[in-house]
Design a protein around this motif. Structure first.
Motif, short mmCIF file in Angstrom:
data_model
loop_
_atom_site.label_atom_id
_atom_site.label_comp_id
_atom_site.label_asym_id
_atom_site.label_seq_id
_atom_site.Cartn_x
_atom_site.Cartn_y
_atom_site.Cartn_z
N VAL A 277 0.85 -1.20 0.00
CA VAL A 277 0.00 0.00 0.00
C VAL A 277 0.88 1.25 0.00
O VAL A 277 0.62 2.22 -0.74
N PHE A 278 1.92 1.23 0.80
CA PHE A 278 2.87 2.36 0.83
C PHE A 278 3.52 2.53 -0.55
O PHE A 278 3.63 3.65 -1.06
N GLN A 279 3.99 1.42 -1.14
CA GLN A 279 4.61 1.47 -2.47
C GLN A 279 3.64 1.97 -3.52
O GLN A 279 4.00 2.75 -4.41
N PHE A 280 2.39 1.54 -3.40
CA PHE A 280 1.37 1.93 -4.37
C PHE A 280 1.18 3.45 -4.38
O PHE A 280 1.19 4.08 -5.44
N PHE A 281 1.03 4.05 -3.21
CA PHE A 281 0.81 5.49 -3.15
C PHE A 281 2.08 6.26 -3.51
O PHE A 281 2.01 7.34 -4.12
N LEU A 282 3.24 5.70 -3.16
CA LEU A 282 4.50 6.36 -3.53
C LEU A 282 4.65 6.42 -5.05
O LEU A 282 4.98 7.48 -5.62
N PHE A 283 4.38 5.29 -5.72
CA PHE A 283 4.49 5.27 -7.17
C PHE A 283 3.40 6.12 -7.82
O PHE A 283 3.62 6.71 -8.88
N SER A 284 2.24 6.18 -7.21
CA SER A 284 1.16 7.02 -7.75
C SER A 284 1.54 8.49 -7.68
O SER A 284 1.26 9.27 -8.61
N MET B 204 4.60 9.62 -7.72
CA MET B 204 5.65 9.82 -8.71
C MET B 204 5.06 9.98 -10.11
O MET B 204 5.50 10.84 -10.88
N ILE B 205 4.05 9.18 -10.44
CA ILE B 205 3.41 9.29 -11.75
C ILE B 205 2.67 10.62 -11.86
O ILE B 205 2.68 11.28 -12.92
N GLY B 206 2.03 11.04 -10.77
CA GLY B 206 1.37 12.35 -10.76
C GLY B 206 2.35 13.48 -11.00
O GLY B 206 2.06 14.42 -11.76
N LEU B 207 3.53 13.39 -10.39
CA LEU B 207 4.56 14.42 -10.59
C LEU B 207 5.08 14.41 -12.02
O LEU B 207 5.39 15.46 -12.59
N ILE B 208 5.19 13.20 -12.61
CA ILE B 208 5.61 13.09 -14.01
C ILE B 208 4.61 13.80 -14.91
O ILE B 208 4.97 14.55 -15.82
N PHE B 209 3.33 13.56 -14.64
CA PHE B 209 2.27 14.21 -15.40
C PHE B 209 2.37 15.74 -15.25
O PHE B 209 2.24 16.49 -16.23
N PHE B 210 2.58 16.17 -14.04
CA PHE B 210 2.68 17.60 -13.76
C PHE B 210 3.88 18.22 -14.49
O PHE B 210 3.77 19.29 -15.11
N LEU B 211 5.03 17.53 -14.45
CA LEU B 211 6.23 18.05 -15.12
C LEU B 211 6.06 18.08 -16.63
O LEU B 211 6.55 19.00 -17.30
N CYS B 212 5.37 17.07 -17.17
CA CYS B 212 5.11 17.07 -18.61
C CYS B 212 4.24 18.26 -18.99
O CYS B 212 4.47 18.93 -20.02
N ALA B 213 3.22 18.52 -18.17
CA ALA B 213 2.35 19.67 -18.44
C ALA B 213 3.12 20.98 -18.36
O ALA B 213 2.94 21.87 -19.20
N ARG B 214 4.01 21.13 -17.37
CA ARG B 214 4.83 22.34 -17.23
C ARG B 214 5.77 22.50 -18.42
O ARG B 214 6.01 23.62 -18.89
N LEU C 115 -2.89 17.86 -7.34
CA LEU C 115 -3.84 16.90 -6.78
C LEU C 115 -4.52 16.10 -7.89
O LEU C 115 -4.68 14.87 -7.78
N VAL C 116 -4.90 16.76 -8.97
CA VAL C 116 -5.54 16.07 -10.10
C VAL C 116 -4.58 15.07 -10.73
O VAL C 116 -4.95 13.93 -11.05
N PHE C 117 -3.31 15.47 -10.89
CA PHE C 117 -2.33 14.58 -11.50
C PHE C 117 -2.04 13.36 -10.63
O PHE C 117 -1.90 12.24 -11.12
N ILE C 118 -1.96 13.58 -9.31
CA ILE C 118 -1.72 12.45 -8.39
C ILE C 118 -2.91 11.50 -8.41
O ILE C 118 -2.75 10.27 -8.41
N THR C 119 -4.13 12.08 -8.45
CA THR C 119 -5.33 11.24 -8.54
C THR C 119 -5.32 10.41 -9.83
O THR C 119 -5.71 9.24 -9.84
N SER C 120 -4.85 11.02 -10.91
CA SER C 120 -4.72 10.30 -12.18
C SER C 120 -3.73 9.15 -12.05
O SER C 120 -3.95 8.04 -12.57
N GLY C 121 -2.62 9.41 -11.32
CA GLY C 121 -1.63 8.36 -11.09
C GLY C 121 -2.22 7.21 -10.29
O GLY C 121 -1.95 6.03 -10.58
#
Length: 342
Positions: A75-82, A84-94, A122-128
């Motif tokens: 569960v910890f790994q799941f939210f950590l990776f989520s 990270m994916i949200g931040l990737i989405f955010f950085l791509c958008a920036r 928050l939206v990007f992390i939710t997407s992750g």
């Protein structure tokens, strides 16, 4: 090795389809707000960067967590990776917002003003979380299917091993009795039994065998029983096989045939009988067995019913909801009817 590749391909197909679905969904969401090139490149870059994280989480960490039963750690790994994916989405958008500001792409209303900075994260992390949840769900389903298949194969092998010792015990017991009265006949039966046991031991390791070979095995068994009991029993058989190359699990019918000879009456006053009718047409196999019933109580004949119970369990696993098995008993006879839709 080939089977493992096929299984991997079967798992990869829905995963690939879901990645394509995500790409199309993001493309259609971005297209009304920006250029076609930007609507294509942004989701392509995001999914390409997210793939290693999602793949490692769903295909490696989830399997290890299930094997070691460490749900909390996963569960910890799941939210950590989520995250990270949200931040990737955010950085791509920036990045694409910066490219728009430098004139690489035309200005678009797709990116929200700076005051929505935290909302976007928050939206990007939710997407992750959504993406990881979907792929972990697919992986969890695939792992469970493999576990169920492994359990079924283990159960089948256990049931098969329970049949084999019982059959071998009967073989040795028959020969031992005959050695006391007719050595030549006992020797002949030993040779015939060796062929039957060879078939049983080697074919039992195969998942499927040709129906013709299985029927020949049953014929050999019946022929030996005829020799053993000679004029003490009336045995009649009918074997109709339309396609002997059609494959079935091995040793599927021997228990029913063996039980007929095991429980048949052998009274001195009235001759017992065993009638076997086997027919295969198209994808249907029908086996009907009638035999006279011994007058001795079941306990005195040591009839545990284990063989029939195991045979029914095998059929439940191999042909769930595709077979019917009925056993009728009267004071003087047994009647068994088995129909399998292969």
């Amino acid at each position: 090795m080939t089977d493992r590749i096929l299984k991997l391909k079967k798992y990869r197909q829905p995963v690939l389809l879901f990645w394509i679905f995500l790409f199309v969904a993001l493309f259609l969401q971005f297209l009304p707000q920006t250029s076609v090139a930007e609507a294509l490149l942004l989701p392509l870059l995001f999914l390409a960067l997210s793939y290693p994280f999602t793949s490692y989480l769903s295909e490696n960490l989830l399997g290890k967590a299930m094997k070691k039963k460490k749900a909390t750690a996963f569960v910890f790994q799941f939210f950590l990776f989520s995250i990270m994916i949200g931040l990737i989405f955010f950085l791509c958008a920036r990045l694409f917002m910066l490219l728009e500001n430098t004139g690489s792409f035309p200005k678009s209303p797709m990116f929200a003003p700076e005051e929505y900075f935290y909302y976007n994260i928050l939206v990007f992390i939710t997407s992750g979380i959504f993406i990881n949840l979907c792929f972990c769900g697919l992986s969890f389903f695939d792992i469970n299917l493999k576990i169920q298949k492994s359990l079924l194969e283990t159960q089948l092998q256990t049931l098969l091993e329970q049949i084999t010792p019982h059959f071998m015990f009967n073989v040795l017991n028959h020969i031992n009795v005959l050695m006391q009265s007719d050595v030549e006949l006992a020797s002949s039966l030993l040779v015939k039994y060796s062929e039957i046991l060879r078939y049983q031991l080697y074919s039992g390791k195969s998942e499927l065998i040709p129906l013709g070979r299985e029927v020949q095995f049953l014929k050999d068994f019946v022929d030996i029983e005829k020799i053993r009991w000679m004029d003490k029993l009336d045995v009649s058989c009918s074997w109709t096989v339309e396609d002997g190359k059609k494959e079935i699990p091995p040793l599927l019918f021997i228990t029913f045939v063996e039980n007929a000879f095991k429980h048949v009456s052998r009274d001195t006053e009235e001759k017992g009988y065993v009638n076997i009718d086997f027919e295969q047409t198209d994808n249907t196999v029908r086996l009907e067995i009638r035999n006279s019933k011994s007058a001795l109580p079941a306990k005195k004949r040591n009839a545990s019913g284990l063989g029939l119970e195991n045979a029914r369990k095998r059929l439940d696993i191999l042909y769930p909801e595709s077979y019917t098995l009925s056993v009728e008993k009267t004071d003087t006879a047994y009647y068994l009817k088995l129909i399998i839709k292969m």
